[in-house]
Design an enzyme around this catalytic site. Structure first.
Site, PDB file in Angstrom:
ATOM      1  CE1 TYR A  75      -4.141  -1.344  -0.077  1.00 43.66           C
ATOM      2  CE2 TYR A  75      -3.890  -2.098   2.174  1.00 43.66           C
ATOM      3  CZ  TYR A  75      -4.617  -2.047   1.003  1.00 43.66           C
ATOM      4  OH  TYR A  75      -5.822  -2.703   0.919  1.00 43.66           O
ATOM      5  CG  ASP A 130      -7.966  -1.904  -5.899  1.00 42.56           C
ATOM      6  OD1 ASP A 130      -7.312  -1.818  -4.846  1.00 42.56           O
ATOM      7  OD2 ASP A 130      -8.482  -2.972  -6.293  1.00 42.56           O
ATOM      8  CE  LYS A 183      -5.148  -7.839  -4.997  1.00 43.28           C
ATOM      9  NZ  LYS A 183      -5.949  -6.950  -4.123  1.00 43.28           N
ATOM     10  CG  HIS A 206      -9.550  -3.913  -2.521  1.00 46.80           C
ATOM     11  ND1 HIS A 206      -8.319  -3.361  -2.756  1.00 46.80           N
ATOM     12  CD2 HIS A 206      -9.554  -4.251  -1.206  1.00 46.80           C
ATOM     13  CE1 HIS A 206      -7.622  -3.344  -1.628  1.00 46.80           C
ATOM     14  NE2 HIS A 206      -8.345  -3.882  -0.677  1.00 46.80           N
ATOM     15  CG  ASP A 215      -8.103 -10.627  -6.877  1.00 46.89           C
ATOM     16  OD1 ASP A 215      -8.757  -9.689  -7.400  1.00 46.89           O
ATOM     17  OD2 ASP A 215      -7.338 -10.448  -5.920  1.00 46.89           O
ATOM     18  N   GLY A 222     -14.287 -12.935  -6.605  1.00 47.09           N
ATOM     19  CA  GLY A 222     -15.439 -13.760  -6.921  1.00 47.09           C
ATOM     20  C   GLY A 222     -15.092 -15.131  -7.470  1.00 47.09           C
ATOM     21  NE  ARG A 260     -16.504 -16.432  -3.080  1.00 44.31           N
ATOM     22  CZ  ARG A 260     -15.621 -15.444  -3.239  1.00 44.31           C
ATOM     23  NH1 ARG A 260     -14.513 -15.642  -3.936  1.00 44.31           N
ATOM     24  NH2 ARG A 260     -15.825 -14.245  -2.705  1.00 44.31           N
TER      25      ARG A 260
HETATM   26  C1  LIG Z   1     -10.552  -8.980   4.809  1.00 43.32           C
HETATM   27  C2  LIG Z   1      -9.898  -8.606   3.515  1.00 43.32           C
HETATM   28  C3  LIG Z   1      -8.737  -7.829   3.547  1.00 43.32           C
HETATM   29  C4  LIG Z   1      -8.109  -7.444   2.360  1.00 43.32           C
HETATM   30  N1  LIG Z   1      -6.966  -6.697   2.414  1.00 43.32           N
HETATM   31  C5  LIG Z   1      -6.317  -6.402   1.270  1.00 43.32           C
HETATM   32  C6  LIG Z   1      -5.079  -5.698   1.307  1.00 43.32           C
HETATM   33  O1  LIG Z   1      -4.544  -5.361   2.373  1.00 43.32           O
HETATM   34  N2  LIG Z   1      -4.479  -5.426   0.128  1.00 43.32           N
HETATM   35  C7  LIG Z   1      -5.014  -5.794  -1.073  1.00 43.32           C
HETATM   36  O2  LIG Z   1      -4.416  -5.543  -2.116  1.00 43.32           O
HETATM   37  N3  LIG Z   1      -6.183  -6.446  -1.131  1.00 43.32           N
HETATM   38  C8  LIG Z   1      -6.832  -6.765  -0.003  1.00 43.32           C
HETATM   39  N4  LIG Z   1      -8.018  -7.448  -0.063  1.00 43.32           N
HETATM   40  C9  LIG Z   1      -8.562  -7.825  -1.373  1.00 43.32           C
HETATM   41  C10 LIG Z   1      -7.975  -9.169  -1.775  1.00 43.32           C
HETATM   42  O3  LIG Z   1      -6.581  -9.069  -2.003  1.00 43.32           O
HETATM   43  C11 LIG Z   1      -8.584  -9.680  -3.067  1.00 43.32           C
HETATM   44  O4  LIG Z   1      -8.425  -8.747  -4.117  1.00 43.32           O
HETATM   45  C12 LIG Z   1     -10.067 -10.024  -2.940  1.00 43.32           C
HETATM   46  O5  LIG Z   1     -10.375 -10.518  -1.654  1.00 43.32           O
HETATM   47  C13 LIG Z   1     -10.413 -11.063  -3.982  1.00 43.32           C
HETATM   48  O6  LIG Z   1     -11.769 -11.324  -3.976  1.00 43.32           O
HETATM   49  P1  LIG Z   1     -12.409 -12.645  -3.286  1.00 43.32           P
HETATM   50  O7  LIG Z   1     -12.338 -12.415  -1.817  1.00 43.32           O
HETATM   51  O8  LIG Z   1     -13.807 -12.613  -3.826  1.00 43.32           O
HETATM   52  O9  LIG Z   1     -11.603 -13.835  -3.731  1.00 43.32           O
HETATM   53  C14 LIG Z   1      -8.655  -7.848   1.110  1.00 43.32           C
HETATM   54  C15 LIG Z   1      -9.805  -8.645   1.081  1.00 43.32           C
HETATM   55  C16 LIG Z   1     -10.427  -9.029   2.265  1.00 43.32           C
HETATM   56  C17 LIG Z   1     -11.662  -9.897   2.186  1.00 43.32           C
END
Ligand SMILES: Cc1cc2nc3c(=O)[nH]c(=O)nc-3n(C[C@H](O)[C@H](O)[C@H](O)COP(=O)(O)O)c2cc1C
Length: 232
Positions: free
Chosen positions: A21, A49, A92, A116, A150, A152, A154
């Site tokens: 970040y 993002d 990303k 995200h 990434d 969704g 599943r």
């Molecule tokens: C609890 C949580 C924390 C996350 N924290 C970050 C993060 O710190 N940095 C980041 O790039 N993405 C973060 N993400 C997004 C994930 O990297 C990823 O893009 C996303 O969860 C993918 O979707 P999915 O959960 O449907 O597989 C986070 C997602 C969740 C659910």
């Protein structure tokens, strides 16, 4: 070395990415990049993002502590980071064909189509829709850089759809987060379940080698209608 070559040479589980970040604070960014390199990371995943907290209307009940920094990300910012590390930088959070094109022209080592997990900015397009738009409008991007995605993912069929459009690999967020309730064995089990689904779904699709997947296996008009709501 591309990510695919890295994964082949080292074994996929040995490839380590450090997520960044980035902040307006240059010293912080340099420190993070240096620590990642020292710790043996193979690439930096710069999350583009989320330059600020999400509004988190639905998540307000969790009362997360607010972030103190808010950055403005520009392509100059990318150039600056580029000059601060010799590690590959993966962007990303790409959500448009236009940004994917610029990322290629700026020499991004790879991009991740991501919103995200649909949890940061309401209305951000789904990465599958963005992959479809790249397939339709600028398919060369899939060979000019490594396109990952990434959000969704599943089931096995979710993976196959991305691969058929030209995406190299997919990531999972919440599936692993929930599997992790059972620790390492839970995450390994989640991987096994998904691998089996990918195998069965590919066989049922008539594909004996997923490298042979291409968009002719998809009903593109159906996807265009449903992902972008284009036409009747
Ligand atoms: C609890 C949580 C924390 C996350 N924290 C970050 C993060 O710190 N940095 C980041 O790039 N993405 C973060 N993400 C997004 C994930 O990297 C990823 O893009 C996303 O969860 C993918 O979707 P999915 O959960 O449907 O597989 C986070 C997602 C969740 C659910």
């Amino acid at each position: 070395m591309s990510i695919e070559e890295m994964a082949t040479a080292k074994g996929p589980s040995q490839v380590i990415f450090q997520q960044l970040y980035a902040q307006n604070n240059r010293t912080f960014n340099q420190m993070t990049l240096d620590r990642a390199k020292k710790a043996g990371s193979n690439a930096i995943v710069w999350t583009v993002d989320a330059p600020a907290d999400g509004a988190w209307v639905y998540g307000a009940r969790f009362t997360l502590p607010p972030r103190t920094d808010t950055a403005i990300f520009t392509w100059d910012f990318f150039n600056e980071l580029r000059n601060m590390t010799d590690l590959p930088i993966i962007l990303k959070g790409i959500t448009s064909v236009e940004d994917a094109k610029i990322a290629v022209s700026m020499g991004a080592d790879a991009i991740v189509l991501s919103n995200h997990g649909a949890r940061h900015l309401d209305g951000a397009p789904s990465p599958l829709a963005v992959a479809l738009a790249i397939h339709d409008q600028a398919p060369e991007i899939f060979t000019q850089t490594e396109v990952l995605a990434d959000c969704g993912v599943r089931y096995g069929t979710d993976v196959l759809k991305f691969l058929a459009l030209g995406v190299k690999a997919v990531g999972l967020g919440r599936s692993f987060m929930y599997a992790n309730i059972y620790g390492t064995s839970g995450v390994e089990r989640a991987i096994d379940i998904l691998k089996r689904e990918i195998f069965l779904d590919a066989v049922n699709l008539g594909v004996d080698d997923i490298h042979k997947l291409n968009s002719s296996y998809l009903d593109l008009d159906y996807l265009r209608r449903h992902l972008w709501d284009m036409g009747p």
